[in-house]
Write a protein that holds these residues in place. Structure first.
Motif, PDB file in Angstrom:
ATOM      1  N   PHE A 464      32.636  67.343 127.406  1.00 48.18           N
ATOM      2  CA  PHE A 464      32.727  66.344 128.475  1.00 48.18           C
ATOM      3  C   PHE A 464      32.985  64.953 127.881  1.00 48.18           C
ATOM      4  O   PHE A 464      32.615  64.699 126.716  1.00 48.18           O
ATOM      5  CB  PHE A 464      31.412  66.350 129.283  1.00 48.18           C
ATOM      6  N   PRO A 465      33.641  64.054 128.626  1.00 51.00           N
ATOM      7  CA  PRO A 465      34.330  64.329 129.900  1.00 51.00           C
ATOM      8  C   PRO A 465      35.654  65.047 129.656  1.00 51.00           C
ATOM      9  O   PRO A 465      36.228  64.916 128.587  1.00 51.00           O
ATOM     10  CB  PRO A 465      34.583  62.930 130.457  1.00 51.00           C
ATOM     11  N   ASN A 466      36.123  65.779 130.620  1.00 44.63           N
ATOM     12  CA  ASN A 466      37.381  66.507 130.508  1.00 44.63           C
ATOM     13  C   ASN A 466      38.042  66.531 131.887  1.00 44.63           C
ATOM     14  O   ASN A 466      37.536  67.240 132.773  1.00 44.63           O
ATOM     15  CB  ASN A 466      37.127  67.932 130.026  1.00 44.63           C
ATOM     16  N   PRO A 467      39.035  65.703 132.148  1.00 45.62           N
ATOM     17  CA  PRO A 467      39.902  64.954 131.241  1.00 45.62           C
ATOM     18  C   PRO A 467      39.170  63.853 130.465  1.00 45.62           C
ATOM     19  O   PRO A 467      38.205  63.269 130.948  1.00 45.62           O
ATOM     20  CB  PRO A 467      40.963  64.351 132.168  1.00 45.62           C
ATOM     21  N   MET A 512      45.640  60.277 120.797  1.00 47.03           N
ATOM     22  CA  MET A 512      46.446  61.410 121.234  1.00 47.03           C
ATOM     23  C   MET A 512      47.242  61.053 122.479  1.00 47.03           C
ATOM     24  O   MET A 512      46.763  60.311 123.339  1.00 47.03           O
ATOM     25  CB  MET A 512      45.550  62.630 121.509  1.00 47.03           C
ATOM     26  N   ALA A 513      48.451  61.574 122.581  1.00 52.14           N
ATOM     27  CA  ALA A 513      49.283  61.330 123.757  1.00 52.14           C
ATOM     28  C   ALA A 513      48.688  62.039 124.971  1.00 52.14           C
ATOM     29  O   ALA A 513      48.012  63.069 124.840  1.00 52.14           O
ATOM     30  CB  ALA A 513      50.702  61.825 123.500  1.00 52.14           C
ATOM     31  N   SER A 514      48.944  61.509 126.144  1.00 52.42           N
ATOM     32  CA  SER A 514      48.462  62.143 127.369  1.00 52.42           C
ATOM     33  C   SER A 514      49.107  63.512 127.535  1.00 52.42           C
ATOM     34  O   SER A 514      50.273  63.710 127.182  1.00 52.42           O
ATOM     35  CB  SER A 514      48.792  61.262 128.577  1.00 52.42           C
ATOM     36  N   GLY A 515      48.340  64.461 128.046  1.00 52.69           N
ATOM     37  CA  GLY A 515      48.879  65.792 128.268  1.00 52.69           C
ATOM     38  C   GLY A 515      47.837  66.874 128.098  1.00 52.69           C
ATOM     39  O   GLY A 515      46.627  66.602 128.021  1.00 52.69           O
ATOM     40  N   LEU A 516      48.315  68.124 128.046  1.00 46.23           N
ATOM     41  CA  LEU A 516      47.449  69.300 127.944  1.00 46.23           C
ATOM     42  C   LEU A 516      47.362  69.763 126.495  1.00 46.23           C
ATOM     43  O   LEU A 516      48.368  69.835 125.791  1.00 46.23           O
ATOM     44  CB  LEU A 516      47.997  70.432 128.819  1.00 46.23           C
ATOM     45  N   TYR A 517      46.156  70.101 126.057  1.00 47.81           N
ATOM     46  CA  TYR A 517      45.917  70.609 124.697  1.00 47.81           C
ATOM     47  C   TYR A 517      45.026  71.846 124.779  1.00 47.81           C
ATOM     48  O   TYR A 517      44.359  72.096 125.792  1.00 47.81           O
ATOM     49  CB  TYR A 517      45.249  69.548 123.816  1.00 47.81           C
ATOM     50  N   LYS A 531      40.794  74.481 127.403  1.00 48.59           N
ATOM     51  CA  LYS A 531      41.837  73.510 127.693  1.00 48.59           C
ATOM     52  C   LYS A 531      41.253  72.099 127.674  1.00 48.59           C
ATOM     53  O   LYS A 531      40.150  71.875 128.168  1.00 48.59           O
ATOM     54  CB  LYS A 531      42.441  73.765 129.071  1.00 48.59           C
ATOM     55  N   LEU A 532      42.000  71.168 127.107  1.00 44.32           N
ATOM     56  CA  LEU A 532      41.621  69.757 127.106  1.00 44.32           C
ATOM     57  C   LEU A 532      42.751  68.966 127.750  1.00 44.32           C
ATOM     58  O   LEU A 532      43.917  69.116 127.379  1.00 44.32           O
ATOM     59  CB  LEU A 532      41.396  69.252 125.679  1.00 44.32           C
TER      60      LEU A 532
END
Length: 535
Positions: A464-467, A512-517, A531-532
């Protein structure tokens, strides 16, 4: 007589060169908002449901091209011929003289711009030597019971089949060069009897009968690796998936119009609710050297077909493509696309096949992504004979069928999820290279990875938090005092690796760039993938 013949040949070549190919882009569409508000008017219900299930918005790109614009360009006085159209790009593909094509911008206020296939008319470019992309795919007849066993077991798709994951409920569009006899051959009788041979269209001939063209059986062979079934002799990698067949390759010539046909077929696939596209085609060199793609063009987001493939990926379709048969010369388009899963070739023992196109620094993401058997792969030709063929043309559909079987097990997963499971399961995921990419996938392991994402109590901890914006807090159970954390982007690239303990349990994600990891946690024998979302 010889002089006259020579003059005619020279004259025909002159007129061929004088004719230019180009994409003509429009600046508007009709009734966009009303179409989006009433999506059933532009998409099938299956396509609407697939987009809704995966959180994919219906947008202006889904609205068809204005047909009245196309009709005006088709008028004889324009001097151009319209060959294909694209709703995603709001464009048409035309052929005509340089002056006639350029005049469209001035003559029609709905024409926004023109992009010539001859890049020297847009910007300076250089060309490479031509090659025959099907040249290594020669065949010899063999007689072998259970011939596909090795190529299916090599990626462990057989384990999925034993669990009754055979592609049922997954729709695959095959974009290729010819599909003769699929509607009559014994090898596809089971497919027809089950109602899984859905439909087709020939974009080259503009013919509803996709089986009418018999000049090339490449698509028949490609389909056989996924859907072929001859009892005790041959089983494809997704025998219970459903299939659309689209002819987009014109084997009689090599021009960029084939890229336009391909994008049209991808758009139709999206509107029909297709899950997977397999394309065993690639484009790099053309008969007119001025149209040829340079190395710099193959950067993952430049060529028309590559941009179209990336949009298909954005629309939620998992695009699987062969890397190509040009070895060290490099991958073609759309295998360079950042959004597609590009498949190279190995032999039965997992060794690199010398013809398989290699990735390079020109691609911003790992190419090829993964590999499957493409050297001496078993296929079925249009005479219903099991033969050996070479080519990434066959490693791609073998993998596409395996992926369809995997996706059946995780119907709520996105195309990006499935690609990540496949990459992470591959034999050299930690040490990818330009020959094998991440290596040979193990679809049983990919299945386990998918399960681990869905098992909430498999490895207890909190993130947490996530996003997350800057600092991510990670709470690990005291029983697992040391945990290795690896973070990967959606393309499978390792972003960082860090040890997490009960006393050192924060991760700085601000850079880190915005997006899914994807975060992979490993502690002893326990593991977990999470997933992050970086906001």
């Amino acid at each position: 007589m010889k002089k006259i013949l020579l003059f005619c040949i020279i004259l025909s070549q002159y007129f061929a060169i004088a004719q230019q190919d180009a994409w003509v882009y429009f600046n508007a569409k009709e009734n966009v908002q009303s179409a989006i508000d009433n999506p059933i008017s532009i998409l099938s219900q299956r396509a609407i449901d697939r987009k809704a299930n995966h959180g994919i918005a219906i947008d202006e790109r889904d609205v068809p091209v204005n047909e009245s614009y196309i009709m005006m360009l088709k008028a004889p006085e324009t001097g151009v011929t319209v060959f294909a159209k694209s709703k995603w790009f709001n464009a048409v593909y035309v052929r005509g003289s340089l002056d006639d094509i350029n005049a469209l911008v001035d003559d029609f206020d709905f024409v926004e711009s023109v992009e010539f296939a001859d890049k020297s008319l847009n910007a300076n470019s250089r060309v490479d030597s031509t090659y025959d992309k099907f040249s290594v795919e020669n065949s010899n007849v063999v007689f072998n019971y259970g011939s596909t066993q090795d190529q299916i077991e090599q990626i462990n798709a057989n384990v999925l089949h034993l669990e009754d994951y055979t592609g049922e409920g997954i729709i695959i569009a095959v974009l290729d060069s010819g599909f003769p006899n699929i509607n009559t051959m014994e090898a596809f009788q089971r497919l027809r009897d089950n109602g899984d041979l859905l439909d087709g269209y020939d974009f080259v001939s503009r013919n509803e009968d996709v089986y009418a063209f018999t000049g090339n059986d490449h698509g028949t062979k490609v389909l056989s690796t996924m859907a072929g079934f001859i009892e005790d002799q041959f089983v494809g990698s997704a025998p219970d998936a459903s299939y659309y067949l689209f002819r987009t390759e014109d084997v009689s010539s090599e021009t960029p119009v084939e890229e336009a046909y391909w994008v049209e077929a991808a758009e139709r696939s999206d509107s029909l609710g297709v899950h997977v596209i397999n394309t065993s085609l690639g484009y790099r060199t053309y008969q007119n050297d001025n149209y040829t793609h340079t190395n710099e063009d193959l950067n993952g987001d430049t060529t028309f077909i590559t941009r179209g493939a990336n949009i298909a990926n954005e629309k939620g379709i998992l695009v699987v493509t062969s890397s190509g048969n040009s070895g060290a010369t490099g991958v073609g388009a759309p295998a360079d696309a950042t959004g597609v899963l590009s498949i190279g070739a190995v032999d039965v023992d997992g060794n690199y096949a010398s013809f398989s196109s290699q990735g390079s620094t020109f691609q911003p993401t790992q190419k090829p992504d993964v590999v499957a058997r493409g050297q001496a792969a078993f296929v079925i030709d249009d005479s219903n004979t099991i033969v050996n063929n070479n080519g990434t043309s066959f490693s791609s559909p073998i993998m596409a069928g395996g992926i369809a079987s995997l996706w059946q097990a995780f119907p709520d997963a996105t195309n990006e999820d499935i690609k990540q499971y496949v990459r992470m399961s591959a034999s050299q995921f930690d040490t990818p290279d330009y020959l094998l990419g991440f290596g040979i996938p193990d679809l049983q392991l990919a299945f386990d990875i998918g399960l681990s994402l869905q098992e909430e109590e498999f490895f207890e901890f909190k993130v947490f938090p996530n996003p997350a914006t800057d600092i991510l807090n990670i709470q690990v159970p005291s029983a697992n005092e040391v945990t290795t954390l690896r973070v990967f982007d959606v393309l499978g690239k390792l972003i960082l690796e860090q040890t997490i303990t009960t006393s050192s349990n924060q991760l700085d994600v601000s850079s880190m760039a915005s997006g899914l990891y994807m975060m992979s946690f490993q502690s002893g024998k326990a593991s977990k993938i999470v997933k992050l979302i970086k906001s």
